[in-house]
Design an enzyme around this catalytic site. Structure first.
Site, PDB file in Angstrom:
ATOM      1  CG  ASP A 228      -2.236   0.830   0.856  1.00 15.23           C
ATOM      2  OD1 ASP A 228      -2.162   1.678  -0.054  1.00 15.23           O
ATOM      3  OD2 ASP A 228      -3.286   0.651   1.502  1.00 15.23           O
TER       4      ASP A 228
HETATM    5  C1  NOJ Z   1      -4.087   3.870   0.094  1.00 16.48           C
HETATM    6  C2  NOJ Z   1      -5.263   2.961   0.198  1.00 16.48           C
HETATM    7  O1  NOJ Z   1      -5.222   2.243   1.417  1.00 16.48           O
HETATM    8  C3  NOJ Z   1      -5.382   1.959  -0.939  1.00 16.48           C
HETATM    9  O2  NOJ Z   1      -6.631   1.342  -0.846  1.00 16.48           O
HETATM   10  C4  NOJ Z   1      -5.186   2.627  -2.266  1.00 16.48           C
HETATM   11  O3  NOJ Z   1      -5.296   1.672  -3.301  1.00 16.48           O
HETATM   12  C5  NOJ Z   1      -3.834   3.305  -2.290  1.00 16.48           C
HETATM   13  N1  NOJ Z   1      -3.783   4.312  -1.243  1.00 16.48           N
HETATM   14  C6  NOJ Z   1      -3.522   3.941  -3.637  1.00 16.48           C
HETATM   15  O4  NOJ Z   1      -4.310   5.051  -3.848  1.00 16.48           O
END
Ligand code: NOJ
Length: 718
Positions: A257
């Site tokens: 993430d």
């Molecule tokens: C953080 C989020 O937790 C995740 O769900 C997302 O895909 C990423 N950022 C990228 O934007």
């Protein structure tokens, strides 16, 4: 030698780590770190993929840099969060889950993939499969709710919809199952917090949807930000390496993430960038998003022989395989082209958005006011009555903020013969009371009031945990002033979670949970209030009476002292029932369904057999309506106490007034397996109760018993 072998032979360490590095294009900021322009790094082979970029022109422009100006010309892939539609914004996932229609879940993913691919996107960070039982956690809005079976069916539908059967077809995109795993169980409902859960809930509740996603061929998985009992998921070798890779055989790509590899330092498990890089690599994270920790940490880790080159090679191989599967080596510009916004297909997509939105609406209460019968003057009031942008919910992707139809607009066109008027009265959050009198005035002259209250879109989604499930701001006071007029009131709740508003539901003449319905919000509401469609949405989460009941879910284990037991010493609150206000699966329609004659084809069945279930459903109401029929089971005696009910199937039936239908459901006995004491699946012979009906309220279900025998052959055995 394959193309990938050849490339691996030619690549420098820097270029290999480059493939493992995802940078941001700066189109949309979705986390605390802002990335600069990645062009130079792409030219130098230091970046293998980008997030937050879309549009044929920019994606092709930057792809050209990778192909023509980097030493090896390896194509990039572009990732984007397409959570509930790309340009056409569908209802938020929690709303869509309420349709209980896997064919629709698949179609919306399919349409989102078509639009995203036209915009040059190759991979989406979806579906989110986090089972959640805590509405304080804002990300409940992004997933399919509280039940692992539901989440598994949803997982398969979404992966099919995004990916199709061949990733190389340029109108499909790769899916990423996220957030692995148990991210929906953070302590206190606070986003990014530790989940301290048992191995049993891990195996029974949180892992199954991911297992289904892997079985459906999902291309990528994203580990969650948080830690489980002290081991951050970004460094969780037991779950990533042992369970996902070895046990399930997942051979796709693990994408961290946003900045999560760097955050291993904040978690307190890595002292510096080198340690963070080692931990993530060891756990099998192939691509790290945004933090550049692999770039900064892996070379030193390799120099000091703390990792082996073969670990890096294994990741690079998986990444290149994904690029190959996407067809990028042969057709790097295959995605990104003409937008079909004006086509007949786009019109169908818009109709789909309306149909899904209509089917997402859950009728929570109705004293007969709905459907409206020919009102002359309708006052549409409240802070969400004429909000356009809010209707999109969180993660509006590439949606045009001008597109959504507001609730007021939708009602105006649905009721052309009526005088439909509007006033906000109050805002969602601030305390300004100056517009209330005006709003009450228009209510006084109306024969029906549609009161549109709830949350702002960004009160759910990422980093949007709430410590209260009440209406924010002064909406409660406003709603009470409206109710005090004594007129018929339809309460319309917009939210990314259940709200604890029994006071409103008790007093309004009808209440609709509309979540965030996307571009067709107003038209969908119009379809429901006029009766053009009978409400068919059903709750994918239990709706609490009060925050004190959270976490709340239907599949609880039986207590040794059930709440129904008389006297003080029972498992209950002394100040509130333990039951939710509305159970999982609940939702009214304009029909009235009655269940009877549950029969099981074979009261005794072998372990390889099927349980054949028939139930009669009658519509005793006076409107054609659709019912969702739920199938639960209860394992009466087992080596591990089983939940009081477990969802094993659901199906739909539409019936005219006075109509009756026989629904046949087939449940393979293998579906009665559960994780045994050692967490390996076991099927224990014995008695099972089969329960069928409209929701997870035992009183409303019809039931019958079946005995599973140890004999493999159906119907035989002791
Ligand atoms: C953080 C989020 O937790 C995740 O769900 C997302 O895909 C990423 N950022 C990228 O934007």
């Amino acid at each position: 030698m394959t193309r990938i072998d050849l490339l691996l032979e030619e690549m420098t360490l820097q270029e290999k780590i480059g493939q493992m590095t995802m940078s941001a294009a700066g189109f949309a900021v979705t986390g605390p770190v802002l990335a600069g322009d990645a062009t130079e790094d792409i030219r130098a082979g230091l970046v293998g993929s980008l997030l937050n970029i879309y549009g044929a022109e920019p994606t092709h422009r930057i792809q050209r840099v990778a192909l023509e100006q980097s030493r090896l010309g390896i194509p990039l892939f572009f990732g984007f969060d397409i959570i509930h539609g790309h340009r056409t914004i569908f209802p938020i996932p929690l709303a869509e889950a309420a349709t209980f229609q896997p064919d629709l879940w698949e179609r919306t993913a399919r349409e989102a993939a078509i639009e995203a691919a036209q915009d040059g996107v190759h991979l989406t960070f979806a579906p989110m499969l986090d089972v959640t039982r805590d509405p304080r956690w804002g990300r409940m809005a992004e997933g399919p709710g509280e039940d692992p079976f539901l989440a598994s069916v949803y997982a398969a539908a979404k992966v099919r919809g995004f990916q199709g059967s061949d990733l190389a077809t340029t109108d499909h995109i790769a899916a990423t199952a996220k957030h692995f795993v148990a991210y929906g169980a953070p302590t206190g409902g606070i986003d990014y917090m530790s989940a301290d859960i048992s191995d049993r809930s891990l195996h029974e509740v949180y892992l199954p949807p991911f297992e289904t996603a892997v079985g459906s061929g999902v291309a990528a998985i994203m580990p969650a930000f948080h830690d489980i009992a002290g081991i951050p998921m970004t460094a969780n070798e037991p779950l990533l390496k042992n369970w996902l890779r070895r046990h399930l055989g997942f051979s796709g790509v693990l994408i961290s993430d946003y900045n999560a590899v760097a955050e291993l330092i904040e978690h307190g498990v890595a002292g510096d960038v080198v340690e963070a890089a080692i931990l993530a690599l060891r756990a099998g994270i192939d691509i790290e998003m945004i933090s550049t920790i692999y770039r900064r940490g892996l070379p030193e880790a390799l120099d000091r022989a703390l990792i082996g080159l073969e670990e890096i090679d294994a990741s690079v191989r998986r990444i290149l395989r994904l690029k190959e599967a996407l067809g990028l080596f042969d057709a790097p510009f295959g995605r990104g082209g003409a937008i079909d916004a004006e086509s007949e297909h786009a019109a169908d997509r818009r109709r789909l958005a309306r149909d899904v939105a209509t089917r997402s609406i859950v009728l929570l209460s109705n004293n007969g006011l709905l459907p409206l019968s020919d009102p002359r003057r309708v006052a549409v009031v409240g802070p969400l009555a004429n909000e356009r942008v809010e209707m999109r919910g969180s993660w509006p992707a590439a949606g045009d903020p001008r597109d959504p139809v507001t609730l007021f607009e939708g009602l105006s066109s649905a009721l052309p013969q009526a005088d439909v008027v509007h006033a906000a009265g109050v805002s969602i959050e601030d305390g300004d009371w100056s517009r209330v009198d005006g709003a009450l005035d228009i209510c006084r002259s109306a024969d029906v009031i549609v009161l549109c209250v709830g949350e702002a879109a960004l009160m759910s989604g990422e980093a949007a945990s709430r410590a209260s499930l009440d209406l924010p701001g002064r909406q409660k006071e406003f709603a009470e002033a409206v109710l005090a007029l004594g007129k018929p009131v339809v309460a319309v709740l917009s939210s990314g979670r259940p709200l604890t508003v029994s006071w409103l539901i008790d007093r309004a003449h009808a209440t609709l949970a509309t979540w965030f319905l996307g571009n067709e919000a107003g038209n969908a509401l119009g379809d429901i209030v006029t009766g053009r469609a009978s409400p068919s949405g059903r709750l994918p989460v239990s709706w609490p009476r009060s925050l004190g009941q959270v976490p709340i879910y239907y599949a609880q284990r039986p207590s040794g002292r059930p709440a129904t037991q008389p006297g003080r010493y029972a498992s209950k609150y002394i100040d509130l029932p333990t039951t939710p206000l509305f159970p999982f699966g609940y939702g009214l329609s304009y029909g009235r369904f009655v269940y009877s004659d549950l029969t099981i084809g074979n009261a005794r069945v072998g372990r390889n057999g099927n349980i054949e279930i028939m139930v009669s459903v009658a519509n005793e109401g006076d409107a054609t309506a659709e019912e969702t029929v739920f199938l639960f089971i209860r394992d009466v005696v087992a080596s591990v106490a089983r939940p009081r009910m477990e969802l094993k199937g659901f199906s739909k039936i539409e019936l005219p007034p006075g109509g009756r239908g026989i629904l046949a459901l087939v449940l393979p006995v293998s579906a009665l397996q559960f994780p045994g004491r050692d967490f390996n699946p076991v099927l224990e012979p014995g008695a099972f109760e089969v329960l069928v009906g409209p929701c997870a309220d035992r009183q409303k279900l019809v039931s019958a018993n079946v005995t599973v025998s140890d004999d493999p052959v159906q119907g035989r055995g002791p």
